[in-house]
Design an enzyme around this catalytic site. Structure first.
Site, PDB file in Angstrom:
ATOM      1  N   CYS A 251      19.785 -26.234 -17.663  1.00  0.00           N
ATOM      2  CA  CYS A 251      18.593 -25.958 -16.863  1.00  0.00           C
ATOM      3  C   CYS A 251      18.904 -25.407 -15.489  1.00  0.00           C
ATOM      4  CB  CYS A 251      17.739 -27.205 -16.775  1.00  0.00           C
ATOM      5  SG  CYS A 251      17.184 -27.677 -18.408  1.00  0.00           S
ATOM      6  N   HIS A 386      14.142 -29.529  -7.932  1.00  0.00           N
ATOM      7  CA  HIS A 386      14.342 -29.594  -9.386  1.00  0.00           C
ATOM      8  C   HIS A 386      13.363 -30.596  -9.981  1.00  0.00           C
ATOM      9  CE1 HIS A 386      16.425 -29.067 -13.135  1.00  0.00           C
ATOM     10  NE2 HIS A 386      16.813 -30.323 -13.194  1.00  0.00           N
ATOM     11  N   GLU A 397      18.346 -36.312  -6.219  1.00  0.00           N
ATOM     12  CA  GLU A 397      18.090 -35.058  -5.510  1.00  0.00           C
ATOM     13  C   GLU A 397      17.605 -35.322  -4.086  1.00  0.00           C
ATOM     14  OE1 GLU A 397      15.753 -30.796  -6.134  1.00  0.00           O
ATOM     15  OE2 GLU A 397      15.213 -32.522  -7.385  1.00  0.00           O
ATOM     16  N   LYS A 417       7.346 -28.545 -11.692  1.00  0.00           N
ATOM     17  CA  LYS A 417       7.344 -29.111 -13.047  1.00  0.00           C
ATOM     18  C   LYS A 417       6.228 -30.131 -13.263  1.00  0.00           C
ATOM     19  CE  LYS A 417      12.351 -28.512 -13.724  1.00  0.00           C
ATOM     20  NZ  LYS A 417      12.714 -28.035 -12.365  1.00  0.00           N
ATOM     21  N   HIS A 422       9.076 -28.907 -17.772  1.00  0.00           N
ATOM     22  CA  HIS A 422      10.447 -28.464 -17.527  1.00  0.00           C
ATOM     23  C   HIS A 422      10.783 -27.300 -18.443  1.00  0.00           C
ATOM     24  CE1 HIS A 422      14.496 -28.234 -16.482  1.00  0.00           C
ATOM     25  NE2 HIS A 422      14.848 -29.500 -16.493  1.00  0.00           N
ATOM     26  N   PHE A 481      22.550 -30.279 -17.464  1.00  0.00           N
ATOM     27  CA  PHE A 481      23.503 -31.121 -18.196  1.00  0.00           C
ATOM     28  C   PHE A 481      24.912 -30.540 -18.035  1.00  0.00           C
ATOM     29  CE2 PHE A 481      20.894 -33.310 -21.823  1.00  0.00           C
ATOM     30  CZ  PHE A 481      20.384 -34.200 -20.909  1.00  0.00           C
TER      31      PHE A 481
END
Length: 495
Positions: A251, A386, A397, A417, A422, A481
């Site tokens: 992502c 994010h 974050e 989001k 997402h 990831f």
């Protein structure tokens, strides 16, 4: 498939008690190796003595072979200076989206400003037996005028979204087919990535193999599955012959593409780059896979309330899809052709947590170092976060942002989001468009579903209602990831 998502999954979501059929849990694996005997030290700490003997031996041998190489964490990070060379300054001259709110840029951002949720029950396939039955599914998508009927029927949705968003971005930059024919197209490249590629094409191919045998596999199975095909098809469609490839960093994909595209321009390898991300993973394999990861919200009774970054009652992320593409161009080239300059790309940074296959570092070290490396000395007053609505990721974050900025009183931070879900590999692309629209309109969209904010979150999250805000410098964060961290920096253009 580990590289095909984002750092949105926490150890709480991936509970260490989840045992797979081979007797191991996801949380017990670091990369592809069992992590039980590999407790690596944090930067600046001495080894704890828990590294296995065999691992120590390998490290010693590697050190002897490469004794001149040292790796160490820098205590301070010097931010890059603003570029002054017109050939190296990178500006944004066009934008294109395919989103749950449609494919028109203004409609997309107006829906965000209104705080409208695009999350609903999935009806693309029968999800009634799935424990998660909702997402940011795109409906009524049309490729008319961009893809011919025959190819439109064959293409995986991920590539349909890519071509339409890319072509719309080119049109927005006044780079339609007739104009492109007059230009040196070897100086125009394409770099649009995907975290998961053609998941429908891949799933259908495997299904045919198992049920009907290999002779029934479509000849398009491989071409429409692999992640580089978005850049390739867009280039074939438009005749763009400059740098062309894809990046897949889960992502963080789109931000990595922006970062690399800008570097091609700054090195003089291209005048224009078409860059961004695309994804279409709301299919049984995609949804089922993330359910197995325990990554998704299960708020089936109220989907519109499911994505709630920084809220105490968040329970996982919501899947989205679409494509976001920018036209990145050297200032020198843009001015010579009289292009409309929307904003400026100041720079970016990419780092790796080197920590865990799915979990973010709780101390936010990888993220904070990435933000610091991307920044000018001062001026940032907006963060498009994010913010995936996961237990660990959201706070990690925020902690990272606080580490970088001693004073956050003038900073606004929001989570796109919360409304569109997402978008995985497309997330950074869609959020870059939202970030640039914030710069050009002077309005920040809200983070919806902010009902019970975590006490650690002391930064203004623009809760539930849009806010007027003059953006000086904005950053957009995307993490994936594998510990992939990325930050891109945008600002209003000034000659």
């Amino acid at each position: 498939m580990a590289s095909m998502a984002s750092t949105f999954c926490s150890s709480k979501l991936f509970g260490t008690t989840e045992v797979r059929s081979n007797g191991a849990s996801l949380a017990q694996f670091n990369g592809l190796r069992p992590a039980e005997n590999m407790h690596l030290p944090s930067p600046g700490n001495k080894p704890s003595g828990l590294i296995s003997t065999s691992v120590q031996l390998h490290v010693m041998v590697a050190a002897l072979k490469c004794r001149k190489i040292k790796a160490m964490a820098s205590p301070t990070v010097s931010a890059p200076k603003r570029e002054t060379d017109p050939k190296k300054r990178v500006v944004i001259t066009g934008m294109g989206v395919v989103s749950v709110f449609g494919s028109d840029i203004d409609t997309f951002y107006n829906k965000l400003l209104e705080g409208e949720s695009g999350i609903s029950l999935i009806d693309r396939f029968d999800a009634s037996n799935f424990t998660v039955r909702f997402g940011g599914q795109i409906r009524d998508f049309s490729s008319t005028g961009y893809i011919d009927g025959k190819n439109d029927r064959r293409l995986d949705d991920v590539w349909r979204y890519c071509i339409v968003a890319g072509r719309r971005a080119l049109d927005d930059a006044s780079l339609g087919p007739q104009v492109l024919e007059t230009m040196d197209r070897t100086r125009i490249g394409v770099l649009v990535g995907s975290g998961m590629g053609g998941l429908t094409a891949f799933s259908n191919g495997v299904e045919n193999l198992i049920q009907k045998g290999f002779k029934k596999i479509s000849p398009f199975f491989i071409p429409y599955s692999i992640t580089n095909m978005g850049s390739a098809l867009l280039a074939i469609d438009t005749g763009l012959m400059g740098p062309n490839y894809s990046i897949s960093t889960a992502c963080a994909t789109a931000n990595y593409c922006f970062y690399a595209a800008a570097n091609h321009i700054r090195r003089g390898e291209a005048d224009i780059m078409v860059a961004g991300g695309t994804e279409a993973a709301i299919v049984p394999t995609g949804v089922g896979g993330f359910i197995a990861c325990r990554a998704l919200s299960q708020r089936n009774e109220d989907p519109a309330k499911a994505s709630r970054p920084w809220d105490k009652n968040r329970d996982g992320f919501v899947m989205g899809e679409g494509s976001g593409v920018l036209i990145m161009e050297s200032l020198d080239h843009a001015m010579k052709r009289g292009a409309n300059i929307i904003a400026e790309y100041l720079g970016g940074a990419i780092t790796c947590d080197a920590h865990h296959m799915t979990d973010p570092r709780s101390d936010g070290f990888g993220v904070s170092s990435c933000i610091a490396k991307s920044l000018e000395d001062a001026g940032v007053n907006y963060v498009n976060a994010h913010a995936t609505s996961t237990l660990a990721g959201d706070l990690a974050e925020v902690n990272a942002i606080k580490k970088v900025f001693n004073d956050t009183s003038e900073i606004k931070m929001n989570g796109t989001k919360s409304m569109i879900g997402h978008g995985l590999g497309a997330a950074g692309g869609l959020e870059a468009v939202a970030t640039i629209k914030a710069i050009t309109t002077g309005w920040l969209h809200p983070t919806i579903n902010q009902d019970n904010l975590e006490p650690q979150v002391t930064i203004d999250t623009v809760p539930n209602v849009k806010k007027k805000h003059e953006v000086n410098v904005a950053i957009s964060n995307s993490f994936g990831f594998g510990g992939h961290n990325s930050v891109v920096v945008f600002a209003p253009f000034s000659p």
